[in-house]
Design an enzyme around this catalytic site. Structure first.
Site, short mmCIF file in Angstrom:
data_model
loop_
_atom_site.label_atom_id
_atom_site.label_comp_id
_atom_site.label_asym_id
_atom_site.label_seq_id
_atom_site.Cartn_x
_atom_site.Cartn_y
_atom_site.Cartn_z
N SER A 1 -5.85 -10.11 -25.85
CA SER A 1 -4.71 -10.72 -26.54
C SER A 1 -4.76 -12.22 -26.31
O SER A 1 -4.27 -12.71 -25.30
CB SER A 1 -3.40 -10.12 -25.99
N LEU A 2 -5.37 -12.93 -27.25
CA LEU A 2 -5.61 -14.36 -27.05
C LEU A 2 -4.40 -15.18 -27.55
O LEU A 2 -3.81 -15.94 -26.80
CB LEU A 2 -6.91 -14.77 -27.75
N HIS A 3 -4.09 -15.08 -28.80
CA HIS A 3 -2.89 -15.68 -29.42
C HIS A 3 -2.89 -17.20 -29.50
O HIS A 3 -2.01 -17.78 -30.16
CB HIS A 3 -1.60 -15.20 -28.75
N CYS B 1 -1.18 5.41 -29.64
CA CYS B 1 -0.94 4.18 -28.90
C CYS B 1 -0.11 4.57 -27.67
O CYS B 1 0.99 5.10 -27.80
CB CYS B 1 -0.18 3.20 -29.79
N SER C 1 -6.52 -2.83 -24.11
CA SER C 1 -6.08 -4.17 -24.53
C SER C 1 -5.48 -4.90 -23.33
O SER C 1 -4.70 -4.34 -22.58
CB SER C 1 -5.03 -4.02 -25.63
N GLU D 1 7.38 4.67 -24.18
CA GLU D 1 7.19 5.08 -25.57
C GLU D 1 5.71 5.26 -25.88
O GLU D 1 4.86 4.59 -25.29
CB GLU D 1 7.79 4.03 -26.52
N CYS E 1 5.19 -12.10 -21.81
CA CYS E 1 4.90 -12.87 -23.03
C CYS E 1 6.20 -13.01 -23.82
O CYS E 1 6.88 -12.01 -24.09
CB CYS E 1 3.83 -12.16 -23.86
N CYS F 1 3.53 -3.30 -32.77
CA CYS F 1 3.07 -4.12 -31.64
C CYS F 1 4.19 -5.01 -31.14
O CYS F 1 4.81 -5.74 -31.90
CB CYS F 1 1.93 -5.03 -32.07
N CYS G 1 6.70 -4.14 -18.40
CA CYS G 1 5.49 -4.95 -18.26
C CYS G 1 5.84 -6.19 -17.46
O CYS G 1 6.93 -6.72 -17.61
CB CYS G 1 4.94 -5.34 -19.63
N GLY H 1 3.21 -2.12 -21.31
CA GLY H 1 2.49 -2.36 -20.07
C GLY H 1 1.18 -3.09 -20.23
O GLY H 1 0.63 -3.21 -21.33
N CYS I 1 7.12 -10.80 -26.98
CA CYS I 1 6.95 -9.34 -26.89
C CYS I 1 8.18 -8.72 -26.23
O CYS I 1 8.59 -9.14 -25.14
CB CYS I 1 5.70 -9.02 -26.07
N1 SAH Z 1 -0.48 -5.88 -22.32
C1 SAH Z 1 -1.56 -5.55 -23.21
C2 SAH Z 1 -1.26 -4.32 -24.01
C3 SAH Z 1 -0.16 -4.50 -25.04
S1 SAH Z 1 -0.96 -4.44 -26.55
C4 SAH Z 1 -1.89 -6.74 -24.08
O1 SAH Z 1 -1.08 -7.66 -24.15
O2 SAH Z 1 -2.96 -6.79 -24.65
C5 SAH Z 1 0.15 -4.99 -27.66
C6 SAH Z 1 -0.46 -6.05 -28.57
O3 SAH Z 1 0.58 -6.49 -29.42
C7 SAH Z 1 -0.91 -7.27 -27.78
O4 SAH Z 1 -1.98 -7.90 -28.42
C8 SAH Z 1 0.33 -8.13 -27.86
O5 SAH Z 1 0.08 -9.46 -27.58
C9 SAH Z 1 0.76 -7.87 -29.28
N2 SAH Z 1 2.18 -8.21 -29.52
C10 SAH Z 1 3.15 -8.31 -28.61
N3 SAH Z 1 4.31 -8.66 -29.20
C11 SAH Z 1 4.05 -8.76 -30.51
C12 SAH Z 1 4.87 -9.05 -31.65
N4 SAH Z 1 6.17 -9.32 -31.52
N5 SAH Z 1 4.27 -9.05 -32.85
C13 SAH Z 1 2.95 -8.76 -32.98
N6 SAH Z 1 2.14 -8.47 -31.96
C14 SAH Z 1 2.69 -8.47 -30.72
#
Ligand code: SAH
Length: 376
Positions: free
Chosen positions: A250-252, A131, A227, A118, A142, A369, A138, A193, A145
């Protein structure tokens, strides 16, 4: 064609997959996979004058003309052969869903082997962001996601990545997006991915987007964001490429205990290491690094975690992007309460850290996202 492609197994919690499965056949070779010199060699090898490669490249990147019948500078008798050699079909539209009155558009694509990906176009008053996906599925797993939960199907080729941007560019140029004709100003590798797990193809794709016509599309590198979940060796490598793209991490979570579970690759590279690599990127490129942080209710949104995050980021060339968690199928998690989100922002600001809350687009079309799962 879909029989070729077994559906990847749903990964076990914490399981990581860094390698694209070996498959029968490669994606068709396209001019976007090649440098301008390689295209000329290819065309010369067909017994045609090498400059025809530049003409076709200009049609593709500059005139955004994907129909060979409209290549008026190329003799009609050569168009089909050149198109077969340089611009073979790479993907077909399964469907396009729109939101925000047509300003947000998610396209589901089928690739040559049946793999689904997509891409999402988002038009704002001052910019248009595409995007794009860098892999089908992927391998980073996570748990919040949707893409991560579906496993890795395969890496995309350079041209499969570039063509997602070009398709958006053509839609805009033809005036199919409300707001009049326009151009793609930004590209974010935030679709399906992990871009750093498909490094070579992603890097070539960035070159094609940045290089001037006929080599490429001629975008500004500053409009491109890569990212990553934090593949440290690749982050360090990207810093040496001399390309001023924005790096998003993507720290979280600011602590290893929680990040080990939210971003499983943290079991390889810890928060301190991944932040070191981010600061090195900022130093080398002089570009502000973006920290992505999905706010998940009662999971990572506590005031003490905001303070710890502020402490780790204070004084750095950094910007925090808070993303209210988007819902994904089967997930027990939800977005933070508004008061917790406000408090999180306030504490980061008190630490002197720049922070914004992302205005998420496309949630109602599962285009936001973490929601890209490429189901038909
Ligand atoms: N794999 C890369 C590229 C994906 S970017 C990465 O993780 O950075 C997509 C972004 O959306 C990342 O920051 C990811 O952590 C975030 N994301 C994934 N699932 C999400 C969700 N359910 N709600 C909000 N953000 C999310």
């Amino acid at each position: 064609m879909t029989d070729d492609l077994e559906t990847p197994r749903r990964p076990e919690p914490g399981e990581l997959n860094f390698t694209s499965p070996e498959r029968r056949g490669k994606p068709p070779r396209h001019l976007a996979d090649l440098t301008a010199l390689q295209r000329r060699e290819l065309v010369a090898g067909l017994g045609l004058p090498a400059f025809r490669a530049d003409q076709v490249s200009r049609q593709y990147f500059h005139r955004l003309a994907d129909d060979p019948a409209s290549w008026s500078d190329v003799p009609a008798s050569l168009r089909d052969d050149l198109a077969a050699a340089l611009t073979p079909p790479l993907m077909s539209v399964v469907n396009e869903r729109t939101a925000d009155g047509g300003l947000t558009r998610k396209v589901l694509w089928r690739l040559f082997d049946g793999a689904l990906i997509e891409s999402v176009l988002m038009r704002y008053p001052e910019r248009v962001t595409m995007c794009v996906s860098s892999q089908a599925g992927c391998g980073m797993n996570c748990p919040f996601c949707a893409t991560g939960q579906s496993g890795l199907t395969r890496n995309l080729s350079t041209a499969e990545i570039v063509e997602q941007v070009m398709a958006g560019a053509r839609e805009l140029a033809r005036g199919e997006v409300p707001g009049g004709p326009g151009r793609v100003s930004n590209v974010v590798f935030m679709g399906m991915g992990e871009p750093m797990a498909n490094y070579d193809a992603v890097l070539s794709a960035v070159h094609r987007l940045v290089d001037k016509s006929p080599e490429g599309l001629g975008m500004s590198a500053r409009g491109i964001t890569v990212s990553t979940v934090g593949l440290v060796p690749r982050m360090r490598q990207l810093a040496t490429e001399g390309l001023p793209v924005t790096l998003a991490l993507s720290l979280h979570a600011p602590d290893d205990d929680l990040r080990d579970t939210l971003v499983p690759v943290n079991t390889r590279w810890k928060v301190a290491e991944v932040l070191d690599a981010a600061w090195e990127y900022a130093r080398t490129t002089n570009r502000r690094v973006s920290i992505e942080y999905a706010l998940i209710k009662d999971v990572n949104d506590q005031a003490w975690r905001a303070d710890l995050l502020g402490k780790r980021l204070r004084g750095k060339l950094v910007h925090v992007n808070l993303i209210p968690l988007n819902p994904t199928p089967g997930s027990k998690w939800t977005a933070s309460r508004p008061q917790d989100e406000r408090e999180f922002v306030r504490r980061l600001e008190m630490a002197g850290v720049q922070v914004t809350v992302r205005d998420t687009r496309g949630r109602e079309i599962d285009g936001a996202c973490g929601q890209l799962a490429a189901a038909e």
